[in-house]
Each structure stands twice: as C-alpha cells, then as structure tokens.
Motif scaffolding. Structure first.
Motif, short mmCIF file in Angstrom:
data_model
loop_
_atom_site.label_atom_id
_atom_site.label_comp_id
_atom_site.label_asym_id
_atom_site.label_seq_id
_atom_site.Cartn_x
_atom_site.Cartn_y
_atom_site.Cartn_z
N ALA A 118 0.84 -1.20 0.00
CA ALA A 118 0.00 0.00 0.00
C ALA A 118 0.87 1.25 0.00
O ALA A 118 0.66 2.18 -0.79
CB ALA A 118 -0.91 -0.01 1.23
N THR A 119 1.87 1.26 0.86
CA THR A 119 2.73 2.43 1.01
C THR A 119 3.52 2.70 -0.27
O THR A 119 3.52 3.83 -0.79
CB THR A 119 3.72 2.21 2.18
OG1 THR A 119 2.97 1.86 3.34
CG2 THR A 119 4.53 3.45 2.46
N ALA A 168 -6.15 0.91 -3.28
CA ALA A 168 -6.65 0.18 -2.11
C ALA A 168 -7.72 -0.82 -2.51
O ALA A 168 -7.70 -1.98 -2.06
CB ALA A 168 -7.20 1.17 -1.09
N LEU A 169 -8.62 -0.37 -3.38
CA LEU A 169 -9.70 -1.28 -3.81
C LEU A 169 -9.13 -2.48 -4.56
O LEU A 169 -9.54 -3.63 -4.33
CB LEU A 169 -10.68 -0.52 -4.72
CG LEU A 169 -11.81 -1.36 -5.32
CD1 LEU A 169 -12.75 -1.84 -4.22
CD2 LEU A 169 -12.60 -0.56 -6.36
N MET A 170 -8.15 -2.22 -5.44
CA MET A 170 -7.58 -3.33 -6.22
C MET A 170 -6.76 -4.26 -5.32
O MET A 170 -6.69 -5.46 -5.58
CB MET A 170 -6.70 -2.80 -7.36
CG MET A 170 -7.47 -2.02 -8.41
SD MET A 170 -9.04 -2.79 -8.91
CE MET A 170 -8.48 -4.34 -9.59
N THR A 232 -12.90 11.70 2.47
CA THR A 232 -13.59 10.40 2.55
C THR A 232 -12.90 9.37 1.66
O THR A 232 -12.87 8.17 1.99
CB THR A 232 -15.07 10.53 2.16
OG1 THR A 232 -15.16 11.20 0.90
CG2 THR A 232 -15.86 11.29 3.21
N ALA A 233 -12.33 9.83 0.53
CA ALA A 233 -11.60 8.90 -0.35
C ALA A 233 -10.39 8.32 0.38
O ALA A 233 -10.12 7.11 0.33
CB ALA A 233 -11.18 9.59 -1.63
N LEU A 234 -9.64 9.20 1.07
CA LEU A 234 -8.44 8.73 1.77
C LEU A 234 -8.80 7.84 2.96
O LEU A 234 -8.13 6.84 3.22
CB LEU A 234 -7.58 9.92 2.21
CG LEU A 234 -6.97 10.72 1.04
CD1 LEU A 234 -6.21 11.95 1.57
CD2 LEU A 234 -6.04 9.87 0.19
N LEU A 235 -9.89 8.20 3.66
CA LEU A 235 -10.34 7.36 4.78
C LEU A 235 -10.80 6.00 4.28
O LEU A 235 -10.48 4.95 4.87
CB LEU A 235 -11.48 8.06 5.54
CG LEU A 235 -11.06 9.19 6.46
CD1 LEU A 235 -12.29 9.92 7.02
CD2 LEU A 235 -10.21 8.67 7.61
N LEU A 236 -11.55 6.02 3.19
CA LEU A 236 -12.04 4.76 2.62
C LEU A 236 -10.86 3.91 2.12
O LEU A 236 -10.86 2.68 2.28
CB LEU A 236 -13.03 5.03 1.48
CG LEU A 236 -13.69 3.81 0.85
CD1 LEU A 236 -14.45 3.00 1.89
CD2 LEU A 236 -14.66 4.23 -0.27
N ALA A 237 -9.85 4.57 1.55
CA ALA A 237 -8.66 3.84 1.09
C ALA A 237 -7.98 3.14 2.27
O ALA A 237 -7.62 1.95 2.18
CB ALA A 237 -7.69 4.80 0.41
N ALA A 238 -7.85 3.87 3.39
CA ALA A 238 -7.23 3.28 4.58
C ALA A 238 -8.05 2.08 5.06
O ALA A 238 -7.50 1.02 5.43
CB ALA A 238 -7.10 4.32 5.68
N ALA A 239 -9.38 2.25 5.03
CA ALA A 239 -10.26 1.15 5.48
C ALA A 239 -10.13 -0.05 4.55
O ALA A 239 -10.11 -1.21 5.00
CB ALA A 239 -11.70 1.63 5.51
N PHE A 241 -7.49 -0.87 2.71
CA PHE A 241 -6.20 -1.51 2.96
C PHE A 241 -6.29 -2.40 4.21
O PHE A 241 -5.77 -3.52 4.23
CB PHE A 241 -5.09 -0.47 3.14
CG PHE A 241 -4.58 0.11 1.84
CD1 PHE A 241 -4.18 -0.72 0.80
CD2 PHE A 241 -4.47 1.49 1.66
CE1 PHE A 241 -3.70 -0.19 -0.40
CE2 PHE A 241 -4.00 2.02 0.47
CZ PHE A 241 -3.61 1.19 -0.56
N ALA A 242 -6.94 -1.89 5.25
CA ALA A 242 -7.09 -2.67 6.49
C ALA A 242 -7.92 -3.92 6.23
O ALA A 242 -7.60 -5.01 6.73
CB ALA A 242 -7.74 -1.81 7.57
#
Lengths: 253, 309
Positions: A118-119, A168-170, A232-239, A241-242
């Motif tokens: 991810a990083t 993140a989604l991929m 929200t895009a960055l928060l959703l990306a973090a979620a 990845f988790a």
C-alpha cells in the motif's frame, strides 16, 4: 514489523526492474508530453482535415484550460483503467508464483505485507502524478504562455486521492479474487458504479464519488469544494487496505 | 530432550476430503527427522500447517514450545523453511535474493555478507550472474535450501528438498543436513527412501493422512523385520508361493528364480503353524526357513499398501 522495510524495498526494486516501470509511467508521461501540444494544435488539425464540414461553425481558440482538462481527463479515464488492470494482480501474483509463501514464513506479518505494498504503490502513483502534472504545467506555460498553477495542481491532487482509493480497492480485490482478470473486471465495475453514484448530488458532494467530476471542475477553474470527497476517499482507502490485510490474514496459502 | 515439534490429534479437512487424520507426531530437538509418504499422503499439508500457511481443523500444533496459532515474528525468526516448489522473484540474482531474505530477518550487514557468500558456495551459485528467471529447477532448489539456512535456524523445515537435484546436488544437500545434526532440528518430507536412510535418526510414515509408523529407523526396521519370512525349497517354489499367497496372513509373496520365497506376513504365529503344512502338502524339500531382514523401503511399501500379493 521486522521485515516491513526490507519488503517495501523489494517492492520499489520490483517497480524499477520489471515491466511496472514502463506501463503507468509510460502512459502518464505520454499524456503529459502530448496533452498541451495537442490542445494547442487541435484547432489547426481540425481545420486542416475537416474545414469543409465545419461550415460556419466556429471553435473557440485553445487555451491553457484545454491542456489542463485534457490531462485530468486522461488521468480519470485511460490512466485509471490502466491502474485497475495493473493492480488487479498486486497480491494474487505473489500467491500464484509462490513468493508469498517464502516471504510470509519469514518474520513478515501479512499485515506488513499489505502495508508495504500500500505504502510503496501509493507513493509510486503520487510521484508519477506529480511528475506528469509538472511536465504538463511546464509545457502548457511554453505552448500557451499562460499556466496558472492552483487550478492544475488542485485538480491533479484531488485525482491522486481517487487513484489511491483505487489502489486500495484493487489490493482488496486481488486478495479476494485470484484471477487478475476477475479482479480487474470487478474494479472496472466498481468504477462504473461510483460514476453512476456521483450523479446523486449528496453523494457527489460528501463522498469519494464526487472525485469522478470534481478534478475536471477544478481544472476548469470552477469554485468546487473538494474537501469532503478527498477526505472520505483517503479514509475509505485506509479502510480498504485494512480490510485487505484482514482478508489476507484469513487466507490459506 | 524437549520437542521442537509436537503435534497432537491434528486433523485438516478440505470440504469432504480429510488431508490429515488425527496425526500425532513428536520431533525431538536436534534430531534429523524424515517424514515419509507417497504422493498425496498429506506431507505438504502438514508442513503448511506447521508454518502457519494453513489452519488446522482440529488438534494442537506446537513449534519450539509455542502453539502455532500464536507464532509471531520472534518464533518465525528461528525457523527456516523450504516449500516443495519454491517461488522466487525472477528478476533478482541469487545473491540479491539471499540478501533480501536476510534483511527480512534483520540480520546485520557483516553477518549477512558472510552467510551469503557461504551459502552461495554451498548452493554452487557463487559465479552465477544471471537472474533467477534463467535458473534450472535444480539451481532453484539449491537456492531454496540456501535461503532456508540464511538465519541459521533452530528448526529447519524442508518439503522434498532433494527432489529436483542431480546426484551430486543431492549428496551436497544431504551432507549439509548431516552437518547440522545436534545443532539444528531438521524436519524434511520426502519420498526418496535412500535419503532418509542416509541422514535421518527418526522417521514417520504418513499414508492417507494418518501416521502409520513413527520411530528411530533401526527400531522400525527391526520391528517390521519380524513380519518377514524367507523360505528356500528344493522344487515347486512357484506352486508353493501360490498356496501361501492364498493364506489370509500373507500380505505379499515374492518367488525368486532359485527357489527362494519372500513372504511378508501379518500374523507370524499363523504363518509359523501353516507354512510347514503347506510345504509338506507340496511334497517339496525345505532348504531353509528364517526371519528376513527388512530395509526401510520394504517397511514403507508394506505399510502404505504398495505390496503385491
């Protein structure tokens, strides 16, 4: 987290020494180099090829805005589709080749494995977008002798948040769906759904769906509030990845 | 002695298929343990559970005193593992791959330099400059063994480590395993019985997901030697062999060209009582009748059902 740095370093080397160094960078550099020139000479080309069909119809003179919107549209379409296809195998390729087994039986947790990917790949996309935008900006200044920075950079950075969301989604889809083509297909489907969702005004204003149109509006210099869609895009990306890390933890290899 | 690996009642099922069935196994620290079984017996599945790559359906698995579900980085740092088909990053060279693996273990640079050079030499890859994508299967297997040793592991788990090697490569790997005796616990799965006989102290034989025998090689061969009878008769060996093969206690019968009959028996008392009567019934002369010696291969074949009756 012992092996995180070593695995992240491997990811960087893998980008530099495999086909990954050519595909996304090649696409973005091509559009960055040709976009402003195409924007400047599109009118002449149309007149040269189809002046008779135009009749009395007149096209506006090209400006830096055409170069900016061209760059953002290329990011939002071709570059995003390429990203979806390239990252459809970001995890599954390591499972298929057996490299994940060798790495994950060392002191590298599955969470570190996902976090390193991810990083590195988010940073890779950021570098590509910054370089491509800088090239577009510079060439636009040369070609049009006018290139205000804020409109272009705000648009490109808003799109970058969207691009990271799709990495993140991929990553998650690549954990869940073994065939790369299946994951890519699901990614393209998700993009279509997000595009449709953005038509509903509240979603367009408060969710990542707004990033399907906001970057173009920013490039046009329109007063648009991108704060919530980007956040929200960055928060959703973090979620995501988790979620990918949690799903990978449950996978048997 | 404490156990490096302790498996109790381990069962692993995939849908309707039971890959491991109530497996009990103890591997003592410092031993070289051969894990034998035919293809599909469940050897790789057990190694996947031991390494945490797969979860058990039931049972307890302990590695170096820790439950495998709770194995963290500090325990993995003490284990070396070679999968049956090791996957590598094809764009790396052998040296780059070993350095990458060493960095995953956070080995300091000086130690890593020494180990990389030593292991490249052991793997016969010192002067190889091509990337791994151009390696033969044997070269990859040797590199796989080398990477499993980069952290000087306390426990070395190897899945079919010699299967892709030529005789020289096999000898080198087996010599290397022998040199680890007493310092590192080596657990390796294989179906090459000669390798096991050459280096192992203890073996377990797995068949259809069940451990059918476990113990020191000498103990196993002597235990199962009691199930073998060798007869030598003056004539009519073929007919006598057929008579014996019809007996319920005869697991397998092999008739040699000089009147020698080798019989694997499931009930020695019944065999002792019946064989003289069968010989007398054929009216043939008896030259000798004795308990046979069994090698590991014969023990293996008799236990996994590969014998012919």
């Amino acid at each position: 987290m012992i092996g995180f740095a070593a695995f992240a370093q491997k990811e960087i080397l893998e980008i530099v020494r495999t086909w990954r160094v050519w595909v996304l960078p090649g696409i973005l550099l091509f559009f960055a180099l040709t976009g402003p020139i195409m924007a400047r000479f599109t009118l002449e080309i149309i007149h040269a090829l189809a002046s008779e069909q135009l009749g009395n119809f007149t096209l506006p003179d090209p400006s830096y805005v055409d170069a900016y919107t061209g760059w953002i549209k290329n990011l939002s379409q071709t570059a995003l589709f390429a990203l979806i296809i390239v990252y459809g195998s970001i995890v599954s390729s390591e499972r298929r080749s057996g490299t994940a087994i060798l790495v994950l039986t060392k002191p590298v947790s599955r969470g570190s494995f996902i976090l390193a990917k991810a990083t590195v790949h988010s940073a890779f996309l950021a570098v590509l977008v910054v370089i491509g935008t800088a090239v577009t900006w510079g060439l636009t200044a040369v070609v049009f002798e006018e290139a205000p920075g804020p409109a272009l950079w705000s648009a490109a950075l808003a799109w970058l948040a969207f691009g990271i969301l799709f990495i993140a989604l991929m990553t998650l889809l690549s954990v869940l769906i073994a065939p790369a083509a299946g994951a890519a297909g699901a990614g393209l489907g998700a993009y279509a759904l997000i595009s449709i969702a953005s038509l509903w005004t509240p979603l367009g204003r408060w969710s990542p769906a707004g990033l399907t149109t906001i970057p173009t509006s920013l490039a046009l210099g329109e007063p648009v509030d991108a704060f919530w869609p980007v956040c929200t895009a960055l928060l959703l990306a973090a979620a995501l990845f988790a979620l990918a890390a949690a799903a990978f933890q449950r996978n048997e290899l | 002695m404490t156990a490096a690996i302790r498996v109790t009642g381990l069962t692993k099922t995939y849908a309707q298929h039971r890959a491991l069935d109530n497996v009990d196994l103890v591997v003592e620290e410092g031993s070289i343990f051969g894990f034998l079984g035919p293809n599909g017996a469940g050897k790789t599945t057990l190694l996947r559970v031991l390494t945490g790559l797969a979860r058990s359906t039931s049972g307890v698995v302990q590695i170096l005193g820790h439950n495998v579900t709770a194995v963290d980085d500090s325990i993995r740092a003490r284990i070396g593992f070679l999968p049956d088909v090791p996957g590598f990053y094809d764009w790396m060279t052998a040296e780059e791959f070993l350095r990458f693996v060493g960095r995953l273990f956070a080995i300091d640079r000086r130690t890593l330099d020494e180990r990389v050079h030593m292991l490249l030499d052991l793997a016969g890859l010192t002067d190889v400059r091509t990337t791994i994508g151009g390696f033969s299967r044997g070269m990859k297997q040797r590199l796989g063994v080398a990477q499993a040793l980069i952290n000087a592991p306390q426990l070395l788990l190897l899945d079919e480590p010699t299967s892709a090697l030529d005789p020289m490569g096999r000898r080198d790997v087996l010599d290397m395993l022998t040199s680890l005796r007493g310092r590192t616990t080596v657990f390796f799965s294989t179906h090459i019985l000669a390798d096991v006989e050459r280096v192992c102290d203890t073996v377990a034989i797995l068949d259809h997901g069940r451990v059918v025998a476990q113990g020191p090689i000498d103990e196993l061969t002597s235990r199962y030697a009691e199930r073998k009878v060798i007869l030598e008769v003056t004539d009519a060996a073929g007919q006598l062999g057929q008579d014996i093969a019809r007996e319920p206690w005869a697991a397998s019968v092999a008739v040699g060209p000089t009147g020698v009959i080798e019989i694997t028996v499931s009930d020695m008392d019944a065999a002792r009582r019946t064989i003289p009567a069968l010989i007398a019934g054929r009216n043939t002369g008896l030259r000798r009748m004795e308990a046979g010696e069994m090698g590991l291969e014969e023990v293996f074949v008799s236990l996994v059902g590969g014998g012919t009756k």
